[in-house]
Design a protein around this motif. Structure first.
Motif, PDB file in Angstrom:
ATOM      1  N   ARG A  96     -69.232  -9.106  74.641  1.00 42.57           N
ATOM      2  CA  ARG A  96     -70.446  -9.898  74.250  1.00 42.57           C
ATOM      3  C   ARG A  96     -71.268  -8.994  73.818  1.00 42.57           C
ATOM      4  O   ARG A  96     -72.166  -9.384  72.626  1.00 42.57           O
ATOM      5  CB  ARG A  96     -70.737 -10.555  75.496  1.00 42.57           C
ATOM      6  CG  ARG A  96     -69.867 -11.731  75.494  1.00 42.57           C
ATOM      7  CD  ARG A  96     -70.538 -12.839  76.810  1.00 42.57           C
ATOM      8  NE  ARG A  96     -69.632 -14.118  76.910  1.00 42.57           N
ATOM      9  CZ  ARG A  96     -68.469 -13.929  77.728  1.00 42.57           C
ATOM     10  NH1 ARG A  96     -68.184 -12.853  78.569  1.00 42.57           N
ATOM     11  NH2 ARG A  96     -67.980 -15.057  77.849  1.00 42.57           N
ATOM     12  N   VAL A  99     -71.040  -7.718  70.101  1.00 43.70           N
ATOM     13  CA  VAL A  99     -71.140  -8.849  69.039  1.00 43.70           C
ATOM     14  C   VAL A  99     -72.789  -9.296  68.911  1.00 43.70           C
ATOM     15  O   VAL A  99     -73.212  -9.300  67.766  1.00 43.70           O
ATOM     16  CB  VAL A  99     -70.265 -10.109  69.350  1.00 43.70           C
ATOM     17  CG1 VAL A  99     -70.530 -11.227  68.539  1.00 43.70           C
ATOM     18  CG2 VAL A  99     -68.787  -9.815  69.263  1.00 43.70           C
ATOM     19  N   VAL A 264     -65.142  -5.484  68.412  1.00 49.30           N
ATOM     20  CA  VAL A 264     -64.907  -6.095  69.513  1.00 49.30           C
ATOM     21  C   VAL A 264     -63.466  -6.134  70.043  1.00 49.30           C
ATOM     22  O   VAL A 264     -63.140  -6.187  71.128  1.00 49.30           O
ATOM     23  CB  VAL A 264     -65.668  -7.567  69.639  1.00 49.30           C
ATOM     24  CG1 VAL A 264     -64.467  -8.495  68.798  1.00 49.30           C
ATOM     25  CG2 VAL A 264     -65.545  -8.287  70.949  1.00 49.30           C
ATOM     26  N   TYR A 491     -67.057 -13.820  69.418  1.00 47.11           N
ATOM     27  CA  TYR A 491     -66.638 -13.177  70.421  1.00 47.11           C
ATOM     28  C   TYR A 491     -65.182 -14.068  71.112  1.00 47.11           C
ATOM     29  O   TYR A 491     -64.102 -13.390  71.297  1.00 47.11           O
ATOM     30  CB  TYR A 491     -67.612 -13.354  71.759  1.00 47.11           C
ATOM     31  CG  TYR A 491     -67.129 -12.674  73.095  1.00 47.11           C
ATOM     32  CD1 TYR A 491     -66.621 -11.404  73.287  1.00 47.11           C
ATOM     33  CD2 TYR A 491     -66.706 -13.724  74.259  1.00 47.11           C
ATOM     34  CE1 TYR A 491     -66.040 -10.940  74.495  1.00 47.11           C
ATOM     35  CE2 TYR A 491     -66.205 -13.134  75.268  1.00 47.11           C
ATOM     36  CZ  TYR A 491     -65.671 -11.713  75.470  1.00 47.11           C
ATOM     37  OH  TYR A 491     -65.298 -11.105  76.570  1.00 47.11           O
TER      38      TYR A 491
END
Length: 494
Positions: A96, A99, A264, A491
């Protein structure tokens, strides 16, 4: 004890290799993003080992084995807490944060992220969070310098003052030259060296005491309570040790690794690699201290240095049990642990001064070349202050680290977690959380205590402050909510 030539050669070769990596990274550093975050280009393997190595400082090979050597297995609660905390940090924060920082102004630092995430036009979040980083990280840097000085002092027979400068010089050199890429690449080498040392050493110590069963019998003969996980423990004591894991959510040098990942998508693999590395190294550090009890009980004639300072247990075992060439490599692992963490901390302090003060307030239109050189100058400045703080030879590594770890954990941890999980959080909530978290750690540490690690009240009160002040103030703007939703959607789509 003066160092043998093989050990000296090993150290020199190792340091030269780290500086060479710094020079290679220098050629890849074109702008401030490269210098501070490596241009967000780290793959999962480098992200994982860099996060691990930057986390586990000289404490892993000095403080933890020393604590186990003195008190037995009951001191391993701290390792259990760290494993749980690190795993949760990888699970809930890493992806998280990668991102969200990109969606919020492509933030390069935590203060930068907080400012953009909460649309803080007053920039008070940037100022206060950067000040927290500078205050606590300078203390943290000092602990790294102390650890390096202890290593050079005991290995090469130097005075503490000479060892102080020798230990710091190599780290300053490659951090100054190569920035984040140099730090991350060297972290990967250093993490490999650390796991090699911490798997090999306890095995050899156990063999030197006659094998597993004789070693266990010898430890029991010294003190049967060495096997008791609850030896001398209170509920408050165990909770305090476990609570070290809470600190992970607010450590800027570890969070920076998440922000620098190339994508990610790299995070899940990085999490598996990093947690495997961490569990093995912590288990090895505990085993070094534990089997060290048996070895020095059987050889009291060489136990003097360890009796004087238990944090030397790994150093003395390496020197006593291994060929000087191998001992040199093993002791380089302590230098690796110290250098990997110290370099990350120097860089985070440098980025706070450069990005969050110099660029934000003094030279908004500064060129990228100018910013990189200001960043390098700030590395030198922070290093010199840390060396000055470390000048007292009575400093103990673990004591200094625990204060800084708690400071970051309480001031930033709840803010980071809630900023990533709760879109209703506001600027006033973030500011209240930081102020309450930092103040609670300082007040609790100095005036209240009660045997409870200060990160616990700091974390709880900071979380409450965030929720209360976010609820009673102005609601988040439409653009804040929109950016949060877009980042969270990205995400979850991975």
């Amino acid at each position: 004890m003066t160092a043998s030539t093989p050990m000296l050669v090993t150290f020199v070769v190792y340091i030269a290799a780290m500086v060479l990596i710094g020079l290679i990274a220098y050629l890849r550093t074109k702008n401030l993003s490269d210098y501070i975050l490596g241009g967000r280009s780290l793959g999962s393997f480098v992200t994982a080992l860099s996060a691990g190595a930057s986390d586990m400082s000289g404490w892993l090979l000095m403080g933890l084995p020393g604590a186990i050597f003195v008190a037995g297995i009951s001191e391993s609660w701290i390792a259990i807490g760290l494993v749980i905390g690190a795993y949760l940090n990888w699970l809930f924060v890493a992806g998280r944060l990668r991102v969200q920082t990109e969606h919020n102004g492509n933030a390069l630092t935590l203060p930068d992220y907080f400012t953009n995430r909460f649309e803080d036009n007053s920039r008070i979040l940037r100022i206060f969070s950067a000040l927290v980083i500078l205050v606590f990280f300078t203390i943290y840097c000092a602990s790294g310098v102390v650890a390096g000085a202890r290593l050079f002092e005991s290995t090469f027979g130097m005075s503490y003052e000479t060892a102080l400068w020798a230990g710091a010089a190599a780290t300053i050199a490659y951090t100054f030259i190569g920035g984040f890429l140099a730090v991350s690449w060297t972290d990967t080498v250093q993490a490999t060296l650390m796991i090699f040392a911490l798997i090999l050493t306890p095995v050899v110590v156990m063999i030197a005491t006659g094998g597993f069963d004789p070693a266990m019998a010898a430890i029991e003969a010294v003190d049967a309570t060495n096997f008791d996980m609850l030896k001398g423990a209170t509920f408050v004591g165990v909770i305090s040790l476990m609570a070290w894991g809470l600190g992970y959510f607010g450590q800027p040098h570890i969070l920076a690794r998440f922000m620098a990942a190339d994508s990610v998508k790299s995070i899940p693999a990085a999490r598996r690699i990093s947690m495997t590395w961490m569990i093995l190294t912590l288990a090895g550090a505990v085993a070094v201290g534990f089997f060290g009890i048996a070895y020095f009980a059987a050889h009291p004639e060489v136990a003097g240095p360890v009796a004087e300072n238990p944090e030397r247990v790994f150093i003395e075992l390496a020197k006593l049990l291994f060929n000087p060439w191998i001992a040199g490599i093993l002791l380089s692992a302590i230098l690796a642990a110290v250098m990997s963490t110290l370099s990350c901390q120097l860089l985070v302090c440098s980025s706070a001064l450069t990005e969050d003060f110099y660029k934000a307030f003094l030279r908004k239109d500064a060129s990228q070349t100018e910013l990189v050189w200001v960043g390098r100058a700030m590395v030198l400045l922070v290093a010199l202050i840390a060396i000055a703080l470390a000048a007292n030879p009575e400093n103990r590594v673990l004591g200094l680290v625990s204060y800084a770890w708690a400071g970051f954990g309480a001031a930033f941890g709840p803010v980071v977690i809630l900023s990533l999980l709760w879109k209703g959080m506001t600027r006033n909530g973030a500011l209240a959380g930081m102020l309450v978290g930092a103040a609670t750690v300082i007040v609790w540490k100095n005036w209240i205590g009660l045997g409870l690690y200060e990160i616990i009240p700091g974390f709880i009160l900071a979380t409450l402050a965030i929720v209360i002040f976010s609820r009673i103030g102005q609601a988040p703007s439409h653009s804040m909510l929109s950016r949060f939703d877009k980042a969270e959607s990205e995400y979850k789509s991975v």
